[in-house]
Write an enzyme that holds these catalytic residues in place. Structure first.
Site, PDB file in Angstrom:
ATOM      1  N   GLY A   1       0.828  -1.202   0.000  1.00 29.70           N
ATOM      2  CA  GLY A   1       0.000   0.000   0.000  1.00 29.70           C
ATOM      3  C   GLY A   1       0.858   1.245   0.000  1.00 29.70           C
ATOM      4  N   SER A   2       0.213   2.363  -0.245  1.00 34.42           N
ATOM      5  CA  SER A   2       0.910   3.645  -0.201  1.00 34.42           C
ATOM      6  C   SER A   2      -0.083   4.717   0.191  1.00 34.42           C
ATOM      7  CB  SER A   2       1.541   3.979  -1.562  1.00 34.42           C
ATOM      8  OG  SER A   2       0.554   4.021  -2.579  1.00 34.42           O
TER       9      SER A   2
ATOM     10  N   THR B   1       2.248   9.930   2.559  1.00 32.90           N
ATOM     11  CA  THR B   1       3.649  10.105   2.938  1.00 32.90           C
ATOM     12  C   THR B   1       4.516   8.897   2.652  1.00 32.90           C
ATOM     13  OG1 THR B   1       2.881  11.503   4.765  1.00 32.90           O
ATOM     14  CG2 THR B   1       5.172  10.792   4.840  1.00 32.90           C
TER      15      THR B   1
ATOM     16  N   VAL C   1       4.527   1.138   1.589  1.00 31.04           N
ATOM     17  CA  VAL C   1       4.770  -0.072   2.386  1.00 31.04           C
ATOM     18  C   VAL C   1       4.953  -1.247   1.422  1.00 31.04           C
ATOM     19  CG1 VAL C   1       3.960  -1.546   4.252  1.00 31.04           C
ATOM     20  CG2 VAL C   1       3.270   0.853   4.180  1.00 31.04           C
TER      21      VAL C   1
ATOM     22  N   LYS D   1       8.640   0.139   5.333  1.00 28.62           N
ATOM     23  CA  LYS D   1       8.074   1.437   4.987  1.00 28.62           C
ATOM     24  C   LYS D   1       9.173   2.388   4.532  1.00 28.62           C
ATOM     25  CE  LYS D   1       4.158   1.317   8.209  1.00 28.62           C
ATOM     26  NZ  LYS D   1       3.429   2.071   9.253  1.00 28.62           N
TER      27      LYS D   1
ATOM     28  N   ASP E   1      -5.069   9.608  13.722  1.00 29.90           N
ATOM     29  CA  ASP E   1      -5.580   8.922  12.538  1.00 29.90           C
ATOM     30  C   ASP E   1      -5.937   7.491  12.926  1.00 29.90           C
ATOM     31  OD1 ASP E   1      -6.336   8.424   9.950  1.00 29.90           O
ATOM     32  OD2 ASP E   1      -4.309   8.122   9.196  1.00 29.90           O
TER      33      ASP E   1
END
Length: 410
Positions: free
Chosen positions: A109-110, A113, A116, A130, A233
């Protein structure tokens, strides 16, 4: 390999951070004006100087944000805080030299910022790695605003540095372990993981351990070595499961100080459907706000979907009480954990089965919910007495059998 060369390495060592920032400042003040000058004249130089100053200011602010994490929570006899050796990395782990031997398996995923990747180490273990996402919106926005690749790399990398430091300082079974060598905290290499999102492929039988692990994590965050930690978050995508156990993976948006206040309205917790106001303490701090923010987010993202659907029928009153108190924030994290531990004790000891009556039998399979299998009714029970009670409550059930398989509670 080409895929590993794209990883941007940043250092969490305070000295290297200061050196890097110094080099950036030198570049601006000694060479950037000359590169950007020419026919545009002094107005262009002035605009460039103002843009550079804004970037310098942001870098300074990010650096000040990181400084408390490099310091002990308690000062020495003179009142001065000192560098913590543990934070700078005294543990054995994966260093920058090990990255070249890793094999990239998949893009997990991305985000704004970070990127991964799932990679295999030279020893064959799967780890999540990361790094700064050079194509992410944070980098794009910075380049549009400041037009300086080196300065933007420096600025965007601060979130990753912050996450590495927090993962080193915050040690808990429900937080992923960061593995990195001394003074080489560039990419974030987290422990071997199942690499699945919480709600994908997770059977209902594990939901209670997910919620219990989450509350234990929130208790730890409420009184961590750094202070009370709030996860700004807080969403399911920030968690993974490792062998069925919940793990927090993303800490770059965490804060470790309770908000300051002058009046009660300064201590406002805002959510899409509910707002809560806490009293402003005499010391001018919204005491307990961080833990209640985490607790209500746990309620709206996890408890409301998991708890009511997993509890045995005779434990549902206790579970409903947890749902009511967390939904209204009537209890703090410590009290909520006590309630969870009570449910666990009742379930493991079989106290909720004391007044059950036995039932009877037959030989036909049927489907039920929730079940471990789609084509049959396979449930977890404390003993034969509970199985008989469940069977008697299902019109289709005429018999049951017990296997030797055990759940996480034994």
């Amino acid at each position: 390999m080409s895929s590993t060369r794209t990883l941007f390495l940043v250092s969490s060592c305070l000295a290297l951070t200061l050196i890097s920032l110094t080099l950036v400042l030198k570049k601006w003040h000694l060479g950037l004006r000359e590169e950007g000058g020419g026919d545009d004249g002094p107005d262009a130089d002035l605009k460039l100087d103002l843009t550079s100053e804004k970037l310098i200011q942001q870098l300074r602010e990010r650096q000040q944000e990181l400084l408390p994490f490099y310091l002990n929570s308690t000062g020495d006899q003179t009142g001065n805080e000192t560098l913590n050796e543990e934070v700078l990395g005294s543990e054995q782990g994966i260093g920058c030299s090990d990255l070249s031997g890793m094999t990239v398996v998949d893009l997990l995923g991305s985000g704004y910022t970070k990127t991964v990747l799932k990679v295999l180490t030279q020893q064959g273990s799967a780890v999540a790695l990361k790094s700064v996402n050079e194509q992410g919106s944070d980098m794009r926005t910075c380049l549009e605003d400041f037009r300086d690749p080196q300065g933007c790399q420096e600025l965007v990398s601060f979130k990753l540095r912050k996450e590495v430091i927090l993962l080193q300082r915050l040690k808990h079974p429900n937080i992923v372990e960061v593995r990195a060598g001394k003074n080489e905290k560039s990419t974030l290499v987290s422990e071997s993981v199942s690499l699945i999102l919480l709600f994908i492929g997770l059977c209902l039988s594990k939901m209670n351990i997910v919620c219990l692990g989450l509350v234990r994590l929130l208790q730890y965050l409420s009184r961590s070595p750094l202070g009370s930690v709030a996860l700004l978050d807080f969403q399911p995508r920030q968690f993974i499961t490792v062998s069925g156990e919940l793990k927090l993976t993303d800490l770059d948006d965490a804060v470790v100080r309770e908000p300051s206040c002058r009046i009660d309205s300064d201590c406002l917790l805002q959510f899409p459907l509910r707002n809560f106001t806490l009293p402003c303490s005499s010391s001018g701090v919204c005491e307990g706000l961080n833990q209640l923010r985490n607790l209500y987010n746990a309620y709206r993202y996890f408890f409301i979907y998991l708890l009511p659907h997993q509890a045995p029928a005779l434990l549902k009153p206790l579970v409903e009480e947890i749902m009511n108190t967390t939904g209204e924030l009537k209890k703090n994290v410590e009290e909520t954990l006590e309630d969870f531990e009570k449910v666990l004790h009742e379930y493991k000891s079989g106290l909720h089965l004391q007044n059950l009556q036995p039932s009877t039998a037959g030989d036909m399979d049927y489907r039920c919910w929730p079940s471990y299998e789609q084509q049959a009714c396979v449930l977890s029970v404390h003993n034969a007495l509970e199985a008989a009670h469940i069977c008697s409550s299902h019109p289709q059930c005429t018999s049951f059998s017990l296997s030797r398989q055990r759940t996480w509670t034994g």
